[in-house]
Design a protein around this motif. Structure first.
Motif, mmCIF file in Angstrom:
data_model
loop_
_atom_site.group_PDB
_atom_site.id
_atom_site.type_symbol
_atom_site.label_atom_id
_atom_site.label_comp_id
_atom_site.label_asym_id
_atom_site.label_seq_id
_atom_site.Cartn_x
_atom_site.Cartn_y
_atom_site.Cartn_z
ATOM 1 N N ALA B 237 49.175 5.105 36.195
ATOM 2 C CA ALA B 237 49.150 5.394 34.755
ATOM 3 C C ALA B 237 49.275 4.126 33.939
ATOM 4 C CB ALA B 237 50.288 6.355 34.407
ATOM 5 N N MET B 238 50.143 3.214 34.394
ATOM 6 C CA MET B 238 50.326 1.957 33.657
ATOM 7 C C MET B 238 49.038 1.125 33.697
ATOM 8 S SD MET B 238 54.228 0.705 34.121
ATOM 9 C CE MET B 238 54.536 1.179 35.779
ATOM 10 N N ARG B 239 48.369 1.169 34.841
ATOM 11 C CA ARG B 239 47.091 0.424 34.950
ATOM 12 C C ARG B 239 46.036 1.045 34.034
ATOM 13 N NH1 ARG B 239 46.164 -1.643 41.106
ATOM 14 N NH2 ARG B 239 47.953 -3.039 41.127
ATOM 15 N N MET B 240 46.022 2.395 33.995
ATOM 16 C CA MET B 240 45.025 3.102 33.174
ATOM 17 C C MET B 240 45.264 2.851 31.691
ATOM 18 S SD MET B 240 42.734 4.678 34.878
ATOM 19 C CE MET B 240 42.052 5.878 33.733
ATOM 20 N N GLU B 241 46.515 2.626 31.356
ATOM 21 C CA GLU B 241 46.879 2.448 29.956
ATOM 22 C C GLU B 241 46.138 1.254 29.342
ATOM 23 O OE1 GLU B 241 51.032 1.882 29.329
ATOM 24 O OE2 GLU B 241 50.999 2.931 27.419
ATOM 25 N N SER B 242 45.852 0.249 30.191
ATOM 26 C CA SER B 242 45.171 -0.937 29.674
ATOM 27 C C SER B 242 43.691 -0.645 29.389
ATOM 28 C CB SER B 242 45.312 -2.097 30.658
ATOM 29 O OG SER B 242 44.807 -1.683 31.905
ATOM 30 N N TYR B 243 43.154 0.423 29.993
ATOM 31 C CA TYR B 243 41.747 0.778 29.740
ATOM 32 C C TYR B 243 41.582 1.725 28.556
ATOM 33 C CZ TYR B 243 40.905 -1.323 34.276
ATOM 34 O OH TYR B 243 40.856 -2.195 35.326
ATOM 35 N N SER B 244 42.444 2.711 28.472
ATOM 36 C CA SER B 244 42.344 3.645 27.330
ATOM 37 C C SER B 244 43.743 4.109 26.911
ATOM 38 C CB SER B 244 41.491 4.867 27.697
ATOM 39 O OG SER B 244 42.207 5.705 28.548
ATOM 40 N N ALA B 245 43.830 4.474 25.651
ATOM 41 C CA ALA B 245 45.134 4.841 25.084
ATOM 42 C C ALA B 245 45.700 6.101 25.734
ATOM 43 C CB ALA B 245 44.998 5.035 23.583
ATOM 44 N N SER B 246 44.797 7.053 26.020
ATOM 45 C CA SER B 246 45.277 8.333 26.576
ATOM 46 C C SER B 246 45.338 8.300 28.102
ATOM 47 C CB SER B 246 44.368 9.473 26.102
ATOM 48 O OG SER B 246 43.057 9.220 26.550
ATOM 49 N N GLY B 247 44.914 7.163 28.706
ATOM 50 C CA GLY B 247 44.859 7.081 30.166
ATOM 51 C C GLY B 247 46.189 7.358 30.831
ATOM 52 N N TYR B 248 47.264 6.801 30.264
ATOM 53 C CA TYR B 248 48.600 6.957 30.851
ATOM 54 C C TYR B 248 48.963 8.445 30.961
ATOM 55 C CZ TYR B 248 53.610 6.470 31.567
ATOM 56 O OH TYR B 248 54.869 6.565 32.085
ATOM 57 N N ASN B 249 48.815 9.132 29.832
ATOM 58 C CA ASN B 249 49.186 10.558 29.824
ATOM 59 C C ASN B 249 48.332 11.380 30.782
ATOM 60 O OD1 ASN B 249 51.184 10.185 27.948
ATOM 61 N ND2 ASN B 249 49.810 10.507 26.205
ATOM 62 N N GLU B 250 47.032 11.025 30.801
ATOM 63 C CA GLU B 250 46.118 11.772 31.692
ATOM 64 C C GLU B 250 46.574 11.665 33.138
ATOM 65 O OE1 GLU B 250 41.887 11.015 31.513
ATOM 66 O OE2 GLU B 250 41.961 11.257 29.330
ATOM 67 N N VAL B 251 46.862 10.437 33.564
ATOM 68 C CA VAL B 251 47.286 10.231 34.966
ATOM 69 C C VAL B 251 48.604 10.953 35.236
ATOM 70 C CG1 VAL B 251 47.990 8.502 36.671
ATOM 71 C CG2 VAL B 251 46.029 8.073 35.209
ATOM 72 N N MET B 252 49.508 10.881 34.277
ATOM 73 C CA MET B 252 50.800 11.535 34.481
ATOM 74 C C MET B 252 50.646 13.056 34.594
ATOM 75 S SD MET B 252 52.798 9.198 35.050
ATOM 76 C CE MET B 252 54.274 10.134 35.337
ATOM 77 N N PHE B 253 49.708 13.604 33.822
ATOM 78 C CA PHE B 253 49.443 15.044 33.935
ATOM 79 C C PHE B 253 48.905 15.396 35.324
ATOM 80 C CE2 PHE B 253 49.464 15.696 29.197
ATOM 81 C CZ PHE B 253 50.400 16.715 29.226
ATOM 82 N N TYR B 254 47.972 14.535 35.810
ATOM 83 C CA TYR B 254 47.409 14.799 37.143
ATOM 84 C C TYR B 254 48.491 14.653 38.214
ATOM 85 C CZ TYR B 254 42.755 15.196 35.203
ATOM 86 O OH TYR B 254 41.673 15.635 34.496
ATOM 87 N N THR B 255 49.409 13.730 37.979
ATOM 88 C CA THR B 255 50.525 13.558 38.925
ATOM 89 C C THR B 255 51.364 14.834 38.981
ATOM 90 O OG1 THR B 255 50.581 11.246 38.291
ATOM 91 C CG2 THR B 255 52.489 12.066 39.477
ATOM 92 N N TYR B 256 51.572 15.388 37.808
ATOM 93 C CA TYR B 256 52.328 16.641 37.724
ATOM 94 C C TYR B 256 51.595 17.757 38.484
ATOM 95 C CZ TYR B 256 54.940 20.455 35.514
ATOM 96 O OH TYR B 256 55.711 21.558 35.283
ATOM 97 N N ASP B 257 50.254 17.780 38.336
ATOM 98 C CA ASP B 257 49.438 18.773 39.062
ATOM 99 C C ASP B 257 49.636 18.630 40.570
ATOM 100 O OD1 ASP B 257 48.502 19.276 36.573
ATOM 101 O OD2 ASP B 257 46.444 18.606 36.922
ATOM 102 N N VAL B 258 49.594 17.360 41.004
ATOM 103 C CA VAL B 258 49.719 17.092 42.448
ATOM 104 C C VAL B 258 51.087 17.543 42.951
ATOM 105 C CG1 VAL B 258 49.833 15.237 44.189
ATOM 106 C CG2 VAL B 258 48.041 15.208 42.456
ATOM 107 N N GLN B 259 52.118 17.306 42.148
ATOM 108 C CA GLN B 259 53.475 17.703 42.555
ATOM 109 C C GLN B 259 53.573 19.221 42.710
ATOM 110 O OE1 GLN B 259 55.890 15.906 39.560
ATOM 111 N NE2 GLN B 259 55.862 13.911 40.547
ATOM 112 N N ILE B 260 52.990 19.928 41.755
ATOM 113 C CA ILE B 260 53.004 21.404 41.843
ATOM 114 C C ILE B 260 52.268 21.849 43.104
ATOM 115 C CG2 ILE B 260 52.186 23.548 40.766
ATOM 116 C CD1 ILE B 260 52.577 22.154 38.059
#
Lengths: 233, 285
Positions: B237-260
């Motif tokens: 997510a931190m790496r994605m943040e440098s590419y797009s503003a919403s990248g961090y949140n997007e990755v964190m959401f997918y991480t949450y999906d994976v955890q579920i």
């Protein structure tokens, strides 16, 4: 084929290599009352538990009415274990409902009749009953089924002589005549008069499977006397 | 047969579960009434009235004690429910009562499924009850502290209407995943609990204790996996943040999906393991 139960090369080894049942092969016919006899630790309960799917055999097979132990056999086997398996919180009437729901061959009116004959109120909770009464209730539940095979594990152990008579009477008067009754016990004298055949077990091995008449005619002894001779210490 | 098993299993547990719900309800209502009453005004300060330091200390302590008691009750109810469901499962399957359960003409799937269904349903009901309870308490605290905050909350919801599509999409995604977790996680929880207790049956001695240990072992393993996923997700997510503003949140959401998904997979795995043990390895004492 007249055999109801077919047991082939059945073995049960417990932990630490203790052999409870050792390579037993046995066919039980329909319509007989069979005594499963042996001293304590001879493997009677282990064999019975495997027939009811409560223990997994180490090797060998058991077939009842041609089916491996499973849903089909459980629908046609009425089993009385050597312990109380009913929840103390349940009323007897609730237990009757339970049996009605799961066993198509369960006759509720017959059960109620037997309870009435013993003055046991169906509204009573199981935990309020004495040990002996609980055992009678369980026996009534089992004998109110029209099963193909009744398996009764030590049904007369730990009860007074009057209760023994009642239990034996209940078994004889209520079992399906086309069915087989397998009774495990070491109180042979009390039960001998109702048996057609006997199985002797020792250290998990089949010692003898024969008719009661054969023992009386060939050995000139009662089953009880012959048992004492075979298992003399 | 599944329906009948479900019905009888429900009958077995509903009294205790209802009692636990009633305890939660009583504490929630009492708490809400306390905060909504004049006492609530005193706890949160009543609009400029002078209070001595002793009064402030007293009312602060009252607030902390109330919240502490409430949290204890909520945790007690949640774990109480879970422990009760576990004990009930163990008793009905692996003690003397198991002699009846395992000689019923039903398949292991029906037997196990009915218990997971009833357990999951009660866990879900408890979660809903808890959410309502917390909402009730927070709502009463908001009203007690500053009634005008209700208007602010309405504004907050109004602001959600005019969010950027990306942000809105993420919120909807998060909401859906949260809903899935709430709906499906009770099944996973029950499968894990019952699975662990069933694994204990493979032990030679102290089967109940081994089941409990297996449960804690599985929960620790699940936490470790979740932490690893979280860490990997955070780095990505931190790496994605440098590419797009919403990248961090997007990755964190997918991480949450994976955890579920991982929790669900563990639940499913344990369900099938329990089924295998019951059908192939059952050895009731």
């Amino acid at each position: 084929m007249n055999d109801l139960v077919q047991i082939v090369n059945l073995t049960k080894v417990y932990e630490a290599g203790r052999i409870a049942i050792n390579d037993i092969t046995l066919n039980l016919p329909k319509g007989r009352i069979i005594g499963l006899l042996g001293p304590n630790g001879s493997g009677k309960t282990t064999l019975i538990k495997m027939m009811n799917g409560l223990l997994t055999p180490t090797s060998g097979s058991i077939r009842i009415n041609g089916n491996e132990v499973g849903v089909e056999t459980k629908a046609h086997v009425a089993y009385l274990p050597d312990r109380t398996y009913l929840s103390g919180n349940q009323k007897i009437s609730e237990v009757l409902d339970f049996f009605c729901d799961f066993y198509e061959d369960f006759d509720r009116s017959k059960a109620l009749e037997m309870l009435k004959s013993l003055d046991i109120e169906p509204d009573r909770k199981m935990q309020t009953l004495s040990k002996g009464t609980k055992e009678k209730v369980q026996l009534i539940l089992v004998m109110s089924r029209k099963a193909d095979l009744y398996i009764l594990d030590e049904p007369i152990a730990g009860v007074d002589p009057a209760a023994r008579d009642y239990i034996l009477r209940t078994i004889i008067n209520n079992y399906n005549p086309e069915a087989t009754v397998l009774i495990s016990t070491h109180l042979i004298g009390d039960i001998e008069q109702v048996l057609d055949e006997v199985i002797f077990l020792r250290y998990g091995q089949l010692v003898l499977y024969t008719s009661v008449d054969h023992i009386r005619e060939q050995k000139g002894k009662s089953v009880d006397a012959y048992f004492r001779e075979v298992f003399a210490c | 047969m599944l329906g009948k098993l479900f019905q009888h299993e429900w009958k077995r547990v509903y009294k205790v579960e209802c009692l636990l719900l009633a305890v939660l309800f009583v504490f929630s209502v009492a708490g809400a009434l306390m905060f909504a009453s004049p006492m609530g005004n005193l706890i949160f300060g009543d609009g400029g009235r002078y209070m001595t330091e002793t009064e402030i200390f007293f009312w602060t302590m009252t607030f902390i004690t109330s919240i502490f008691m409430y949290v204890i009750v909520v945790i007690g109810v949640m774990y109480g429910s879970m422990i009760y469901l576990g004990v009930n499962f163990y008793r009905s399957m692996y003690t003397d009562e198991g002699y009846l359960a395992h000689t019923l003409p039903v398949t292991p799937h029906q037997l196990l499924g009915s218990k997971v269904l009833v357990g999951a349903l009660w866990t879900f009901i408890m979660q809903v009850g808890m959410a309502i309870s917390i909402f009730l308490l927070v709502f009463s605290m908001v009203v007690a502290e500053d009634p005008t905050m209700l208007g602010d909350m309405k504004e907050l919801f109004a602001e959600l209407e005019v969010l950027e599509p990306d942000t809105k999409g993420m919120i909807i995604h998060g909401g859906i995943m949260y809903l899935c977790a709430v709906l499906v996680s009770p099944f996973a929880s029950m499968s894990i609990l019952f699975g662990a207790l069933t694994i204990g049956q493979l032990s030679k001695k102290h089967k109940g204790m081994m089941g409990i240990l297996a449960y804690f072992g599985i929960m620790v393993a699940n936490s470790i996996i979740t932490q690893i996923t979280q860490t990997i997700g955070s780095i990505l997510a931190m790496r994605m943040e440098s590419y797009s503003a919403s990248g961090y949140n997007e990755v964190m959401f997918y991480t949450y999906d994976v955890q579920i998904l991982i929790t669900l997979l563990i639940g499913a795995g344990l369900y099938f393991l329990s089924h295998y043990i019951i059908s192939q390895k059952l050895n009731l004492n």
